[in-house]
Design an enzyme around this catalytic site. Structure first.
Site, PDB file in Angstrom:
ATOM      1  N   SER A   1      -9.670   2.341   2.610  1.00 19.63           N
ATOM      2  CA  SER A   1      -8.740   3.049   1.755  1.00 19.63           C
ATOM      3  C   SER A   1      -7.750   2.127   1.035  1.00 19.63           C
ATOM      4  CB  SER A   1      -7.938   4.064   2.573  1.00 19.63           C
ATOM      5  OG  SER A   1      -7.194   3.417   3.574  1.00 19.63           O
TER       6      SER A   1
ATOM      7  N   SER B   1     -10.171  -0.018   6.744  1.00 14.51           N
ATOM      8  CA  SER B   1      -9.549   0.124   5.429  1.00 14.51           C
ATOM      9  C   SER B   1      -8.888  -1.105   4.840  1.00 14.51           C
ATOM     10  CB  SER B   1      -8.526   1.263   5.468  1.00 14.51           C
ATOM     11  OG  SER B   1      -9.207   2.496   5.600  1.00 14.51           O
TER      12      SER B   1
ATOM     13  N   LYS C   1       0.844  -1.201   0.000  1.00 16.98           N
ATOM     14  CA  LYS C   1       0.000   0.000   0.000  1.00 16.98           C
ATOM     15  C   LYS C   1       0.870   1.238   0.000  1.00 16.98           C
ATOM     16  CE  LYS C   1      -3.702   2.097   2.801  1.00 16.98           C
ATOM     17  NZ  LYS C   1      -4.818   1.785   3.703  1.00 16.98           N
TER      18      LYS C   1
END
Lengths: 100, 514, 494
Positions: free
Chosen positions: B154, B178, B79
């Site tokens: 996210s 997330s 990420k």
């Protein structure tokens, strides 16, 4: 509307965020709605409840006073928008102290 | 079966057994990325040459009979909120376009030491703020199951990347859901361990008392494999737990019989999509059929989770993001106009048109701060910074931030009480399946509600895992979540794994043709 | 500006806020060194640079030194303490917040007394709190080539600071200066900080206002002014003296009282000798404090406090009394010695022990050892003599082998030659003068100085002093006091 445009402008300055007219308008509406929403927490009686800032009960975490390798100056300045090879450069801070 | 469809556990074993080279493995996934990511936009940065070089080096050591790490040859996507020294770390924000950290995040260093191959950085909601990955400065991520829909957020890029077989494993982070929510919307398995189980060093902070890193993969077994490498105490993170790491992969085989599963009736109220409700109930039935017992439990303050979270997280974020001011790194708006992305000569940020920001400013320095931040941050980030700044400011602190911290304790106490009678709490991870891109972007509050089942886990600091439990009539994945007490990672991984032995939802793939 | 009138029609009320850098090897939250004077941005890392993803971890030694400082200041130690973020934007503060302590500092409610050795004043100043926080970096205004930039060096960012806040108990600029001196001495003694204002390891801000008695007996209070930018203890005294007069004149002109305006900040300009008002920032005081999520709280047990106390060593105030009692020296003498620091005190105590005479040892320390150190710009650690050497001189004087002035000659010679006292004594031909030899010498002098003899016979005994110089010329080994006594005796006998 729980927040006025003036409130929002003041917060904008505190947060160092320049807002356009349009943003100020929109933000006032959005923030008011959100603040109204989160205000429902006021329904709960928490007078006998301690705040929970850290989710777990850890205490007393320390490190020893032993030097570790630092970054080189080049590494420290590598992402700086402006620098002179030795220091970061910013628009002049004239005769003010940061904290009152 | 194509290489890119094999599990992480399988691939690692094959490389170790000499049946597969790291290079062949990495190439397969890089090719897959090249073939499909144009439509998904899961990646912000892929360095093919660097990844292949990593793989080649591993193959050399294997050929020479030298020892390699437990994840040797395994491609991993990271990420873009985690620092990587050899790839830009942008947090999907113009503010950090081209930013290159001097060091890897703790977790990234652990992955490298285990000889995983970092294939790229995945797209996210800007600074990890969002539930749909529509807040990225570098374009939305598209759900591989339906490219017109959001993957969740996210960690939308990480979830989509695994769902589309662009990497067998991705690393995400979870502050209010997330990892778990996008895993649910993308039909994969996502795990948020107990707060402090994995070091946050090198994770760009969003909300420090809520953030936690975790693995995302097609199965709980694969998540367990990665957990063994990335979990553990870090003296460089004061909130990191000094607790030994169990051998998660060795503990997966205990069957479900005797497991006490909690079901929270309030979770099934209005607001929960009927197909999702049906899928979740079906999964509960499967647990019961396997010998688990279902018990009703109450989390009396669950409904206050979202307002509590949307006070604590923005408050901490408003402080964590104060460092992005154009002074020492990141984008700077020089007085006199124009935005430049100077650092390292990376991506050049564009100045939006007709956006004359309000002045006058007290000084050129204040102008630099205000305009750099105005031009570097997207609307959701600004909203949360403003909200957090307001809620912490003089006169409002007690009513908002301090109040939220007290309700947080009530929420934690709810869980502690529930876990006296059940081992895990089961339920939906998201109120709806994947929604259309653009469907919720007009109403911030509507978007906030997608986290309703996941924020409690972060507020309480406990662990949660999500995995698919079915599909809607329209072919969209339905997500299921298990939450367990602090440090119950072995239990959560085991329970998910056992369910995945009895079902095959987790093996279904979107029909994303290259 | 007129000079301060002798009888002031007001009371000056002063509180001080002192920041001291703790004497650790590394910064408060990271392992970067804290040595002074390194080239800019060479002692930095992701944590003190505030890079994305960086985290702080508390320096154990810093916390221990802070505990030590608080205990030395008689503070109450909180059993539970935590850190908070103080949020504001400034280029020398890379995170956009300072990690400090807000509502639960680790210590509070202490005191430090200052007593003027000449007895001019004595003041017990209460300490509101001592807390532990990180320092910011340095911002330097660079006017080179007409470029209006500031240069930022973050070497100092993250250095451990103890903030010591006093109640407004001080009542004059002199007291304030002396109190700072006492605080500095205490902290140096305990190894907490080197308190070097030139290097910035001790910084002072002052809060001052006046209490002015009105004719009707009520008390007018002027608004409190914060004074910054005082770079030495002398500056503190001068700034406070100036400010008191300025406030009084302003009050006479405007009558403005406490509470009528927000607190003002004024900077001291040492060259011009004035304070100047600084621009008032309206929103600057909303720091939005909240608990630091990246640091866990700290609990301090009674055992820990006891251990720190035991390892602390005596503070100057205790040491002064101890020396005075143990060695029978005056409070003034004890003060002079203690002010020189522990190493010199230890040297003195060895000298006193070996010579058996604390008072003589004290005199020799002040008049000879210290003088030599000052002349050479040296510390006691660099002093070439051992206490035993000086002790030997003292003992021999006591035995009457030679007098004090001869002893000084020996001292200087030993310093110069690097040889032993015995060797110098031999080289200088120092030997005791027998009574017969002395009498013969005196008879010679009397014969050669009939006028002096006549003066003494006429009642002026002090005239005999004129013979001493001559005696020493004839024989440097004579004891002046004995010469005088012998001559007077001979004259009396006729």
């Amino acid at each position: 509307m729980s927040l006025t445009r003036q409130d929002v402008a003041k917060v904008g300055l505190l947060a160092r965020l320049a807002l356009t007219e349009a943003e100020l308008e929109r933000m006032t509406g959005e923030l008011s709605k959100i603040v109204d929403f989160v205000s429902q927490l006021g329904e709960l009686d928490t007078s006998a409840v301690e705040p929970l800032a850290h989710p777990l009960d850890t205490r007393n975490v320390f490190r020893e006073d032993e030097p570790q390798p630092s970054l080189s100056t080049a590494q420290a300045l590598a992402n700086a928008p402006r620098h002179d090879g030795s220091c970061f450069l910013v628009p002049a801070v004239l005769g003010e102290t940061g904290a009152a | 079966m194509h290489l890119s469809e094999r599990s992480a556990t399988d691939l690692v074993a094959a490389v170790r057994a000499g049946e597969l080279t790291a290079t062949a493995c990495t190439t397969a996934f890089l090719d897959r990325i090249a073939a499909v990511d144009g439509r998904v936009n899961a990646f912000l940065a892929v360095d093919r040459d660097a990844a292949l070089a990593q793989a080649a080096a591993i193959d050399e050591r294997i050929a020479a009979g030298r020892p390699v790490g437990p994840l040797a040859g395994l491609p991993v996507a990271v990420k873009d909120a985690l620092c990587t020294a050899d790839l830009p770390t942008t947090c999907a924000s113009r503010m950090l376009a081209g930013y290159r950290p001097p060091t890897d995040a703790f977790v990234v260093a652990r992955l490298r030491a285990a000889d995983a191959v970092i294939v790229g950085k995945t797209n996210i909601d800007e600074f990890a703020m969002g539930g749909s990955n529509e807040n990225s400065a570098f374009g939305d991520v598209h759900n591989p199951w339906d490219l017109t829909r959001a993957p969740g957020g996210s960690s939308g890029g990480s979830a989509a990347c695994v769902a589309a077989d662009m990497a067998p494993v991705a690393i995400g982070s979870d502050t209010g859901g997330s990892i778990r929510q996008p895993a649910g919307l993308c039909g994969i398995t996502g795990f948020k361990p107990t707060y402090g189980r994995i070091s946050r060093r090198g994770l760009v902070a969003f909300a420090s008392s809520l953030d936690q890193i975790g693995p995302m993969a097609r199965s709980a077994a694969d998540c367990a494999l990665v957990m063994e490498t990335i979990a553990g105490h870090d003296p460089g993170d004061a909130t990191s737990l000094a607790v030994p790491v169990p051998a998660y992969t060795a503990a997966l085989d205990q069957p479900l019989a005797g497991l006490r599963v909690g079901r929270v009736p309030a979770h099934f109220g209005p607001g929960l999509d009927p197909e999702v409700a049906a899928g979740v109930e079906q999964a509960l039935a499967a647990f019961e059929a396997a010998g688990a017992t279902i018990h009703e439990v109450d989390l009396p303050h669950a409904a206050y989770g979202i307002p509590t979270y949307y006070l604590i997280a923005p408050c901490e974020a408003s402080s964590n993001l104060a460092r992005y001011d154009g002074a020492h790194y990141g984008v700077r708006a020089e007085p006199g106009g124009g935005v430049r992305a100077e650092p390292g000569g990376g991506v050049r940020a564009e100045l939006g048109g007709g956006n004359a920001a309000l002045g006058p400013f007290d000084s050129p320095l204040v102008e630099m701060y205000c305009r750099s931040r105005a031009e570097g941050f997207g609307p959701e980030v600004k909203r949360r910074i403003m909200l957090g700044t307001y809620a912490l400011s003089a006169g409002y602190y007690d009513a908002f931030y301090a109040k939220a911290l007290r309700v947080r304790r009530l929420i934690q106490q709810d869980f502690l009480r529930a876990f006296e009678t059940v081992d895990v709490i089961a339920g939906p991870v998201s109120p709806t399946p994947a929604f259309k891109l653009g469907e919720k972007t007009g109403d911030p509050l509507a978007m906030y509600l997608v986290d309703m089942y996941t924020v409690g886990t972060n507020l309480a600091g406990i662990g949660g895992i999500s995995f698919p439990c079915g599909f809607t009539a329209g072919g969209l994945p339905i997500g299921f979540q298990l939450q367990g007490p602090a440090l119950s990672e072995p239990l959560l991984l085991r329970a998910a794994h056992q369910y995945q032995q009895l079902t095959d939802w987790h093996l279904r793939r979107p029909a994303l043709v290259p | 500006m007129t000079a301060t009138p002798a009888a002031e029609p007001y009371t000056t009320v002063i509180g001080l806020e002192v920041h001291v850098q703790l004497q650790t090897r590394t910064k408060l939250f990271c392992g970067c060194p804290t040595t002074f004077g390194a080239p800019p941005n060479t002692q930095v890392c992701p944590t003190c640079l505030g890079l994305p993803g960086s985290l702080p971890v508390m320096n154990r030694r810093a916390f221990e030194l802070a505990l030590r400082a608080a205990l030395a200041l008689d503070c109450r130690i909180a059993p539970f303490t935590k850190w908070d973020r103080k949020n504001y934007f400034y280029p020398d503060l890379p995170k956009g917040y300072q990690i400090s302590q807000y509502d639960l500092p680790f210590s509070s409610a202490g005191q430090l007394e200052v007593v003027d050795p000449k007895g001019a004043f004595s003041r017990r100043v209460r300490i509101t709190r001592v807390h532990l926080e990180e320092d910011a970096g340095k911002s330097m205004h660079d006017e080179a080539a007409g470029v209006a930039d500031s240069r930022i060096d973050l070497n100092r960012a993250g250095t451990p600071l103890c903030e010591i806040v006093s109640e407004p108990d001080l009542r004059s600029p002199q007291e304030a200066r002396a109190w700072l001196g006492e605080l500095r001495l205490l902290l140096v003694y305990l190894g907490v900080s080197d308190c070097n204002m030139q290097e910035g390891s001790l910084r002072v801000d002052a809060n001052v206002n006046l209490h002015i008695p009105r004719p009707d007996g009520s008390l007018a209070k002027t608004p409190i002014v914060e004074i910054k930018n005082m770079n030495s203890f002398r500056s503190v005294e001068r700034a406070l003296a100036y400010e008191a007069v300025r406030q009084f004149e302003e009050w006479q002109a405007t009558g403005a009282e406490l509470g009528s305006a927000p607190k003002q900040t004024r900077g001291w300009d040492d060259a011009a000798g004035v304070t100047r008002g600084q621009r008032h920032k309206e929103e600057s005081s909303d720091y939005r404090y909240f608990p630091e999520p990246d640091l866990v709280p700290v609990t301090v047990s009674e055992e820990q406090v006891a251990a720190v106390r035991a390892a602390m060593g005596e503070p100057p105030s205790v040491l002064r009394n101890l020396l005075a009692e143990r060695w029978k020296i005056s409070a003034y003498d004890a003060d002079v010695l203690v002010n020189q620091g522990r190493p010199l005190v230890d040297w003195y105590e060895q000298l006193a022990t070996l010579s058996g005479d604390g008072k003589a040892a004290s005199n020799w320390m002040q008049q000879d050892v210290l003088r030599t150190l000052n002349e050479r710009g040296a510390t006691i650690g660099e002093f070439p003599l051992e206490p035993a050497a000086v002790a030997e001189i003292i003992v021999r004087i006591a035995k009457g082998e030679f007098d004090t002035s001869r002893g000084r000659e020996i001292f200087a010679a030993v310093l110069e030659s690097g040889t032993s006292v015995a060797e110098v004594v031999a080289a200088l031909g120092i030997a005791a003068v027998g009574d017969d030899e002395l009498e013969a010498l005196c008879r010679e002098l009397l014969a050669a100085n009939p006028k002096i003899v006549a003066d003494v016979q006429g009642g002026k005994e002090q005239a005999a002093a004129g013979l001493i110089g001559q005696a020493k010329k004839k024989n440097p080994n004579v004891n002046p006091a004995k010469v005088r006594a012998m001559c007077l005796e001979l004259i009396r006998r006729g």
